[in-house]
Design an enzyme around this catalytic site. Structure first.
Site, PDB file in Angstrom:
ATOM      1  N   HIS A 142      55.727  40.342  35.220  1.00 42.09           N
ATOM      2  CA  HIS A 142      54.565  39.940  34.422  1.00 42.09           C
ATOM      3  C   HIS A 142      53.313  40.166  35.264  1.00 42.09           C
ATOM      4  O   HIS A 142      53.101  39.504  36.275  1.00 42.09           O
ATOM      5  CB  HIS A 142      54.669  38.472  34.025  1.00 42.09           C
ATOM      6  CG  HIS A 142      53.438  37.966  33.316  1.00 42.09           C
ATOM      7  ND1 HIS A 142      53.031  38.470  32.101  1.00 42.09           N
ATOM      8  CD2 HIS A 142      52.532  37.025  33.660  1.00 42.09           C
ATOM      9  CE1 HIS A 142      51.928  37.848  31.717  1.00 42.09           C
ATOM     10  NE2 HIS A 142      51.601  36.965  32.647  1.00 42.09           N
ATOM     11  N   SER A 159      49.288  33.012  33.660  1.00 39.77           N
ATOM     12  CA  SER A 159      48.695  33.482  32.416  1.00 39.77           C
ATOM     13  C   SER A 159      47.302  32.888  32.233  1.00 39.77           C
ATOM     14  O   SER A 159      47.092  31.689  32.435  1.00 39.77           O
ATOM     15  CB  SER A 159      49.601  33.078  31.244  1.00 39.77           C
ATOM     16  OG  SER A 159      49.074  33.535  30.028  1.00 39.77           O
ATOM     17  N   LYS A 163      43.767  38.558  34.793  1.00 38.83           N
ATOM     18  CA  LYS A 163      44.307  39.834  35.276  1.00 38.83           C
ATOM     19  C   LYS A 163      43.850  41.000  34.402  1.00 38.83           C
ATOM     20  O   LYS A 163      43.394  42.034  34.897  1.00 38.83           O
ATOM     21  CB  LYS A 163      45.844  39.780  35.312  1.00 38.83           C
ATOM     22  CG  LYS A 163      46.401  38.696  36.202  1.00 38.83           C
ATOM     23  CD  LYS A 163      47.913  38.734  36.244  1.00 38.83           C
ATOM     24  CE  LYS A 163      48.551  38.425  34.904  1.00 38.83           C
ATOM     25  NZ  LYS A 163      48.278  37.043  34.446  1.00 38.83           N
ATOM     26  N   SER A 164      43.988  40.845  33.088  1.00 35.28           N
ATOM     27  CA  SER A 164      43.630  41.931  32.173  1.00 35.28           C
ATOM     28  C   SER A 164      42.128  42.201  32.206  1.00 35.28           C
ATOM     29  O   SER A 164      41.692  43.356  32.139  1.00 35.28           O
ATOM     30  CB  SER A 164      44.070  41.586  30.745  1.00 35.28           C
ATOM     31  OG  SER A 164      45.480  41.480  30.662  1.00 35.28           O
ATOM     32  N   ASP A 181      50.365  43.445  31.146  1.00 32.60           N
ATOM     33  CA  ASP A 181      51.243  42.365  30.704  1.00 32.60           C
ATOM     34  C   ASP A 181      52.673  42.506  31.231  1.00 32.60           C
ATOM     35  O   ASP A 181      53.172  41.626  31.920  1.00 32.60           O
ATOM     36  CB  ASP A 181      51.255  42.242  29.186  1.00 32.60           C
ATOM     37  CG  ASP A 181      51.923  40.953  28.727  1.00 32.60           C
ATOM     38  OD1 ASP A 181      51.642  39.914  29.342  1.00 32.60           O
ATOM     39  OD2 ASP A 181      52.724  40.997  27.784  1.00 32.60           O
ATOM     40  N   ARG A 247      41.159  34.058  56.340  1.00 31.13           N
ATOM     41  CA  ARG A 247      39.775  34.496  56.475  1.00 31.13           C
ATOM     42  C   ARG A 247      39.621  35.669  57.428  1.00 31.13           C
ATOM     43  O   ARG A 247      38.562  36.274  57.496  1.00 31.13           O
ATOM     44  CB  ARG A 247      38.907  33.326  56.950  1.00 31.13           C
ATOM     45  CG  ARG A 247      38.938  32.141  55.990  1.00 31.13           C
ATOM     46  CD  ARG A 247      38.070  31.006  56.450  1.00 31.13           C
ATOM     47  NE  ARG A 247      36.657  31.382  56.491  1.00 31.13           N
ATOM     48  CZ  ARG A 247      35.683  30.546  56.866  1.00 31.13           C
ATOM     49  NH1 ARG A 247      35.973  29.313  57.226  1.00 31.13           N
ATOM     50  NH2 ARG A 247      34.436  30.964  56.876  1.00 31.13           N
TER      51      ARG A 247
END
Length: 324
Positions: A142, A159, A163-164, A181, A247
């Site tokens: 996913h 979700s 991301k998209s 997806d 960092r």
């Protein structure tokens, strides 16, 4: 273990294998489990010790000509022994016509007998490459896979993390979408991961508030890729004030898929952070690392060298004071 049925092999498009069924159609459900092939020349002479039923068996001119020189009784007996092993498939090359006994026995044992017009050497090379790709382990992840400066970046995260939206912004910057997806991941020898989109979601992306959009139709073929090697994984995480984030870039982590490890970067997400720019810089930095240059390690080396120089200078001062 990955498998490929003979029927799936026949239905594969754009393989160039030019296969047709001559006999044994009732056995098209049988599965091929190995990318390696075998030529059963010795088996036609009655020597069955080193045959592997899970491999494709290739019959070329040499094998068929030898079979035709045998007496009908010997040929029938040897072919009977060969077919009784339950091979997944027999393939005749160069468009040759098989002897009647081979057609009868493969039909009786429901062993698919296929034919190609290609020469044996060319066919073996092509089918081996094809089976290597199809039979190696695979899985689904996913996430989103994008090609950024030629680097395959696998974006992961819970979700709704964005991301998209990041992938869409990267496409607008001139980068290319591979999958959204659901990313289908396959291994490739010797130890490489390749990702591609699912058949149903190919070229499509879900953007909350917009719905499903087609990247290929909106931005053209230059905005998409069929498949891409996965070079680095980046996990988008919601910012946590109590968490400790790397960092300096010295804490190297890895994400493992199908037994293969790829570099992993954990990127905290919060308002005001330009995640697309960070992903671009991460891709550029990955390119430098693959070329043998590591900015974080170089900085660490310079820092340690400077600290050593200061410590040495300090020791000289102390020694000088003691001498006075």
């Amino acid at each position: 273990m990955a498998q490929l049925s003979v029927r799936e092999l026949l239905e594969e498009q754009n393989t160039g294998l030019e296969l047709e069924v001559l006999a044994g159609a009732d056995g098209l459900h049988k599965c091929i489990e190995s990318h390696r092939i075998q030529k059963p020349g010795l088996a036609l002479a009655g020597h069955l010790s080193y045959l592997h039923p899970n491999r494709l068996q290739i019959l070329g001119s040499t094998e068929l000509s030898y079979l035709e020189k045998l007496t009908p009784e010997t040929a029938a007996e040897n072919v009977e022994q060969l077919c009784s092993l339950g091979f997944s498939c027999l393939i005749i090359t160069k468009g040759q016509t098989p002897p009647k006994v081979l057609l009868e026995k493969t039909e009786h044992y429901a062993i698919p007998l296929l034919r190609t017009q290609m020469k044996s050497s060319a066919f073996i090379s092509l089918i081996t490459k094809f089976l290597e790709e199809r039979l190696l382990p695979s899985t689904s992840v996913h996430g989103v896979l994008v090609d950024v400066f030629g680097v395959g970046v696998l974006l992961m995260g819970q979700s709704g993390i964005g991301k998209s939206e990041c992938a869409l912004d990267l496409v607008l910057r001139g980068h290319r979408l591979v999958a959204d997806d659901v990313v289908k991941v396959r291994t490739k020898l010797p130890a490489v991961l390749f990702g591609e989109g699912s058949d149903l979601l190919h070229y499509h992306m879900e953007i909350r508030g917009l719905g499903i959009i087609n990247i290929k139709h909106l931005f053209g073929v230059a905005a998409i890729r069929e498949r891409k090697k996965i070079d680095v994984a980046m996990e988008l995480q919601e910012w946590n004030d109590e968490a400790t984030y790397d960092r300096l870039g010295l804490d190297e982590q890895h994400y493992e898929l199908l037994g293969i490890k790829v570099p992993l970067l954990r990127i905290p997400v919060c308002p005001g952070r330009n995640i697309s720019t960070i992903i671009e810089v991460g891709a550029r930095n990955q390119l430098l690392k693959e070329m043998g240059y590591n900015s974080a390690r170089e900085f660490q080396d310079r820092l340690e060298k400077r600290m050593a120089e200061v410590a040495q200078l300090h020791s000289h001062v102390i020694i000088g004071d003691n001498l006075e």
